[in-house]
Design an enzyme around this catalytic site. Structure first.
Site, mmCIF file in Angstrom:
data_model
loop_
_atom_site.group_PDB
_atom_site.id
_atom_site.type_symbol
_atom_site.label_atom_id
_atom_site.label_comp_id
_atom_site.label_asym_id
_atom_site.label_seq_id
_atom_site.Cartn_x
_atom_site.Cartn_y
_atom_site.Cartn_z
ATOM 1 N N PHE A 84 97.465 16.161 21.206
ATOM 2 C CA PHE A 84 97.572 14.746 21.541
ATOM 3 C C PHE A 84 98.666 14.446 22.564
ATOM 4 O O PHE A 84 98.787 13.314 23.010
ATOM 5 C CB PHE A 84 97.850 13.924 20.277
ATOM 6 C CG PHE A 84 96.722 13.984 19.288
ATOM 7 C CD1 PHE A 84 95.605 13.178 19.433
ATOM 8 C CD2 PHE A 84 96.767 14.857 18.223
ATOM 9 C CE1 PHE A 84 94.559 13.241 18.538
ATOM 10 C CE2 PHE A 84 95.734 14.928 17.319
ATOM 11 C CZ PHE A 84 94.618 14.120 17.475
ATOM 12 N N VAL A 87 106.188 16.989 23.312
ATOM 13 C CA VAL A 87 107.539 16.574 22.933
ATOM 14 C C VAL A 87 108.475 17.077 24.015
ATOM 15 O O VAL A 87 108.419 18.243 24.410
ATOM 16 C CB VAL A 87 107.949 17.147 21.556
ATOM 17 C CG1 VAL A 87 109.392 16.773 21.248
ATOM 18 C CG2 VAL A 87 107.028 16.617 20.467
ATOM 19 N N ASP A 196 101.584 18.418 5.423
ATOM 20 C CA ASP A 196 101.625 19.475 6.442
ATOM 21 C C ASP A 196 102.961 20.207 6.386
ATOM 22 O O ASP A 196 103.577 20.469 7.413
ATOM 23 C CB ASP A 196 101.388 18.872 7.831
ATOM 24 C CG ASP A 196 100.980 19.929 8.859
ATOM 25 O OD1 ASP A 196 100.561 21.023 8.434
ATOM 26 O OD2 ASP A 196 101.082 19.659 10.067
#
Length: 404
Positions: A84, A87, A196
């Site tokens: 997506f 960073v 996660d």
């Protein structure tokens, strides 16, 4: 109907925030007045203290109205990339503070139905004030991307540490597992689940203390439904592929082949981890050379077993009292010296992260946060309230005094 729902949520959030701000402001005034009343100060000094608080409140409100955009930051090294977005290390131009900027592409998230995940991630970071999780300082968006500006933890992640060290001693592992327990407990107390948890999402600060990150798959839960979670739907393979984390996708790697780099080793571990935990009864074996203590083996078994026998189903205290943690002073973990101190040379050091090439030169958008940010996600940043004895408040996502 989606636009109506988004508008309704934005309006409700706006007025809820406004009422909370008024309540907090009155409470800060009341606390100061009580403190003044119980202290031996002159009437003139009392008036000056009240005026000083009012000045800070005004500055606080001014900062809240300021619209942050990507142009307020100097974009530096990429330290992570995923499906997506990326960073990136960045520097705030006004303050020169260093942050990690998580940049997420709207079109990708909308096409894959990930908007709710992003909203949950942002809300959790804004709501949970804990030294065990990564801090959020700003959130905003432009026409193409969503941005989360978070604290930069230069020590890298625990997965990189495992790759470099190969094996951790029980004492080092105990320290970081204990800090992980505190981090998970802190978000469970706010009725969120992470979904996660893995070494890649456990980051180290410059002193070696660990913080939990990457809440792209977290889920808000009503406390009454917490015990009714279906284990099998918590993380399916599709969710693994569409995880919001920044460690990349899952390549087709031959199971028998040898990896040539830390990144290939990381991808190999990610690809096989679910099969080996899910089928732990067939695959879990303790090699003799590991020399694990009986307490360590017992803890591993009691965390992997079926849910009705699993340690922790009754809360974090069940794990904390396990014999393997008998020497852990839980309320001092973040005050003591860390079990491992990473090598960090300056605030811009990225040696503890994998290297990523620039796909395109960073070209910051020229538009600030516009109406679209409210229609799609209803995002807004919050600011740290003024406190007595402090200077100009900095923008933050919680009540903690935050400094990168």
């Amino acid at each position: 109907m989606e636009r109506v729902a988004a508008a309704k949520q934005f309006i409700e959030n706006h007025y809820r925030t406004q009422m909370k701000n008024i309540k907090d402001r009155k409470e800060r005034r009341w606390v100061l007045e009580r403190k003044i009343a119980s202290s031996d100060v002159s009437e003139e000094e009392q008036i000056n203290l009240i005026k000083d608080l009012e000045r800070k409140e005004t500055e606080f409100m001014r900062l809240k109205r300021h619209k942050i955009c990507v142009d307020d930051f100097e974009l530096l090294t990429i330290i992570g990339r995923g499906a997506f977005g990326e960073v990136r290390l960045c520097r705030e131009k006004k303050s020169s503070n260093i942050y990690a900027m998580k940049k997420l592409k709207k079109s990708e998230m909308l096409s894959r139905g990930q908007v709710e995940h992003v909203r949950a991630e942002r809300n959790l970071l804004a709501e949970v004030a804990s030294h065990c999780i990564v801090k959020l300082y700003y959130s905003f968006q432009d026409a193409e991307y969503l941005y989360l500006i978070m604290e930069y933890l230069p020590g890298g992640d625990v997965m990189t540490l495992l790759i470099r060290e190969d094996t951790l001693t029980e004492s080092v592992a105990r320290f970081y597992i204990a800090q992980s327990v505190l981090a998970i407990e802190s978000i469970h107390k706010h009725n969120y689940i992470h979904r996660d948890i893995k070494p890649d999402n456990l980051l180290l600060d410059k002193n070696g203390h660990m913080k939990l990150s990457d809440f792209g798959l977290c889920k808000p839960l009503d406390c009454t439904t917490l015990s009714a979670i279906n284990e099998n739907e918590a993380m399916d393979d599709e969710n693994l592929r569409e995880s919001m984390d920044v460690d990349g996708c899952f390549p087709d790697t031959d199971k028998g082949s040898r990896w040539k780099s830390p990144r290939e080793q990381l991808q190999h571990w990610q690809m096989n981890r679910r099969k080996l935990i899910v089928h732990w009864k067939n695959h879990l074996k303790f090699p003799e050379e590991a020399r694990l203590t009986p307490e360590a083996k017992d803890l591993i078994y009691r965390l992997l077993c079926d849910v009705e026998h699993r340690l922790g189903t009754g809360g974090a205290d069940q794990i904390k009292v396990h014999p393997w943690f008998k020497d852990v002073v839980w309320d001092k973990l973040y005050e003591m010296e860390a079990a491992f101190k990473p090598e960090v040379n300056g605030e811009l050091d990225t040696q503890n992260f994998l290297k990523f090439d620039e796909l395109d030169p960073p070209t910051p958008a020229r538009t600030g946060s516009g109406p679209s940010r409210k229609v799609i996600l209803g995002w807004d940043y919050t600011a740290e309230p003024p406190t007595e004895g402090t200077g100009t408040p900095m923008l933050a996502s919680s009540g903690d005094a935050m400094s990168p």
